[in-house]
Design a protein around this motif. Sequence first.
Motif, short mmCIF file in Angstrom:
data_model
loop_
_atom_site.label_atom_id
_atom_site.label_comp_id
_atom_site.label_asym_id
_atom_site.label_seq_id
_atom_site.Cartn_x
_atom_site.Cartn_y
_atom_site.Cartn_z
N PRO A 120 -17.85 -56.96 -85.80
CA PRO A 120 -19.10 -56.41 -86.31
C PRO A 120 -19.23 -54.95 -85.89
N SER A 121 -19.97 -54.19 -86.67
CA SER A 121 -20.24 -52.82 -86.24
C SER A 121 -21.19 -52.89 -85.04
N ILE A 122 -21.00 -51.96 -84.11
CA ILE A 122 -21.87 -51.92 -82.94
C ILE A 122 -22.40 -50.51 -82.78
N ALA A 123 -23.50 -50.39 -82.05
CA ALA A 123 -24.09 -49.09 -81.77
C ALA A 123 -24.54 -49.05 -80.32
N LEU A 124 -24.37 -47.90 -79.72
CA LEU A 124 -24.81 -47.66 -78.34
C LEU A 124 -25.77 -46.50 -78.33
N THR A 125 -26.78 -46.57 -77.46
CA THR A 125 -27.65 -45.41 -77.30
C THR A 125 -26.85 -44.31 -76.60
N ALA A 126 -27.26 -43.09 -76.81
CA ALA A 126 -26.55 -41.96 -76.21
C ALA A 126 -26.50 -42.07 -74.69
N SER A 127 -27.61 -42.48 -74.08
CA SER A 127 -27.63 -42.58 -72.62
C SER A 127 -26.75 -43.73 -72.12
N ASP A 128 -26.79 -44.87 -72.80
CA ASP A 128 -25.91 -45.98 -72.41
C ASP A 128 -24.45 -45.59 -72.60
N HIS A 129 -24.14 -44.92 -73.70
CA HIS A 129 -22.76 -44.52 -74.00
C HIS A 129 -22.17 -43.68 -72.87
N SER A 130 -22.90 -42.69 -72.43
CA SER A 130 -22.40 -41.80 -71.39
C SER A 130 -22.11 -42.56 -70.10
N ARG A 131 -23.05 -43.37 -69.68
CA ARG A 131 -22.89 -44.11 -68.42
C ARG A 131 -21.83 -45.21 -68.54
N LEU A 132 -21.78 -45.90 -69.68
CA LEU A 132 -20.77 -46.93 -69.90
C LEU A 132 -19.37 -46.33 -69.89
N ASN A 133 -19.23 -45.17 -70.50
CA ASN A 133 -17.94 -44.50 -70.56
C ASN A 133 -17.42 -44.19 -69.15
N ASP A 188 -15.22 -46.91 -77.79
CA ASP A 188 -14.53 -46.05 -78.77
C ASP A 188 -14.90 -46.37 -80.21
N ARG A 189 -15.20 -47.62 -80.51
CA ARG A 189 -15.51 -47.97 -81.90
C ARG A 189 -17.00 -47.97 -82.21
N ALA A 190 -17.83 -47.73 -81.20
CA ALA A 190 -19.29 -47.78 -81.38
C ALA A 190 -19.83 -46.54 -82.07
N ASN A 191 -20.87 -46.75 -82.86
CA ASN A 191 -21.67 -45.64 -83.37
C ASN A 191 -22.65 -45.26 -82.27
N ILE A 192 -22.88 -43.98 -82.09
CA ILE A 192 -23.80 -43.51 -81.06
C ILE A 192 -25.11 -43.13 -81.75
N VAL A 193 -26.22 -43.66 -81.22
CA VAL A 193 -27.54 -43.38 -81.78
C VAL A 193 -28.42 -42.77 -80.69
N SER A 194 -29.40 -42.01 -81.10
CA SER A 194 -30.31 -41.42 -80.11
C SER A 194 -31.11 -42.53 -79.43
N ASP A 195 -31.54 -42.27 -78.22
CA ASP A 195 -32.27 -43.27 -77.45
C ASP A 195 -33.59 -43.68 -78.11
N ASP A 196 -34.13 -42.81 -78.93
CA ASP A 196 -35.41 -43.12 -79.58
C ASP A 196 -35.26 -43.50 -81.05
N ALA A 197 -34.04 -43.79 -81.48
CA ALA A 197 -33.82 -44.21 -82.87
C ALA A 197 -34.51 -45.54 -83.12
N SER A 241 -33.44 -53.28 -82.21
CA SER A 241 -32.68 -54.43 -82.67
C SER A 241 -31.30 -54.55 -82.02
N LEU A 242 -30.93 -53.59 -81.16
CA LEU A 242 -29.61 -53.58 -80.53
C LEU A 242 -29.63 -54.22 -79.14
N VAL A 243 -28.50 -54.80 -78.77
CA VAL A 243 -28.31 -55.22 -77.38
C VAL A 243 -27.97 -53.96 -76.60
N THR A 244 -28.92 -53.53 -75.78
CA THR A 244 -28.74 -52.35 -74.94
C THR A 244 -28.89 -52.77 -73.49
#
Length: 127
Positions: free
Chosen positions: A4-17, A39-48, A53-56
Amino acid sequence: MPLPSIALTASDHSRLNKLARVAAQQGDTDATFLLAEIDRANIVSDDAREVKSLVTMGSWVTFWTNWGIHRRTVQLVWPEDLTSDPAQVSVSSGLGTALVGLRAGDHMPYVIAEGMDVIRIENVNQF
């Protein structure tokens, strides 16, 4: 099964990386899975709007699997915040990595000791 497509918030992405890179350098195989998901996640702003609806990190997820978890609700947490509470799952675990970035209705395969399992997301709540 297509992923499935996944998305990470920008703040989660940075720390997860950062978390995944350090763990991968130490030979953690779950970290390799986490890096692939990052690497395969779309990055969305924290206030999107879609973040609700995302598991963050910190969200509560109700799911079940093909291999015996009939229905379970857990909170996705950072490894350093993990306690002995069975309702918490660390994002650095295989299960936690499989959950991050999904939405209700998604199906995600992941590796367990018995082989491959599939998570099915029923509900995501941000508290």
